[in-house]
Design an enzyme around this catalytic site. Structure first.
Site, PDB file in Angstrom:
ATOM      1  N   CYS A 191       0.972  -1.361  -0.243  1.00  0.00           N
ATOM      2  CA  CYS A 191       0.292   0.182   0.041  1.00  0.00           C
ATOM      3  C   CYS A 191       1.181   0.988  -0.380  1.00  0.00           C
ATOM      4  O   CYS A 191       1.745   1.056   0.034  1.00  0.00           O
ATOM      5  CB  CYS A 191      -0.882  -0.280   1.557  1.00  0.00           C
ATOM      6  SG  CYS A 191      -0.007   0.433   2.998  1.00  0.00           S
ATOM      7  N   SER A 192       0.540   2.635   0.469  1.00  0.00           N
ATOM      8  CA  SER A 192       1.546   3.699   0.165  1.00  0.00           C
ATOM      9  C   SER A 192       2.006   4.042   0.874  1.00  0.00           C
ATOM     10  O   SER A 192       3.808   3.736   0.679  1.00  0.00           O
ATOM     11  CB  SER A 192       0.276   4.423  -0.048  1.00  0.00           C
ATOM     12  OG  SER A 192      -0.589   4.925  -0.845  1.00  0.00           O
TER      13      SER A 192
END
Length: 100
Positions: free
Chosen positions: A8-9
């Site tokens: 994810c980010s």
């Protein structure tokens, strides 16, 4: 044993999902290693069987497939509903189907 990496980010929003997936694996006596990383840390990982992208980084799908598929690593985006509801069992099942 399969190694599943969630991306994810920042690697933080997937941490709860990792915990839910590990619990589902334990309940079903499935031996897997599941961990989460930020998108910038993907290049430092080795010996991965499956890469699951959080919906917020789905734009990385083609790039990841180009990089990982030649190595025999399966790549997919986590279903938005399963991600939003933190359905670890469903995400685990979908991940394992990738490598069957």
């Amino acid at each position: 044993m399969k190694r599943i990496m969630l991306v994810c980010s920042a690697g933080m929003s997937t941490s709860l999902l990792v915990t839910k997936m590990q619990a589902a694996a334990s309940e079903q006596n499935i031996e897997v290693e599941i961990f989460a990383v930020a998108q910038d840390d993907v290049k430092n990982q080795k010996n991965i069987d499956i890469v699951l992208l959080g919906p917020q980084v789905r734009f990385l799908l083609n790039k990841m497939k180009e990089k990982m598929n030649p190595k025999g690593i399966h790549v997919a985006v986590i279903d938005s509903i399963n991600y939003g509801t933190m359905n670890g069992k469903a995400v685990l099942e979908n991940a394992l189907k990738l490598s069957d």
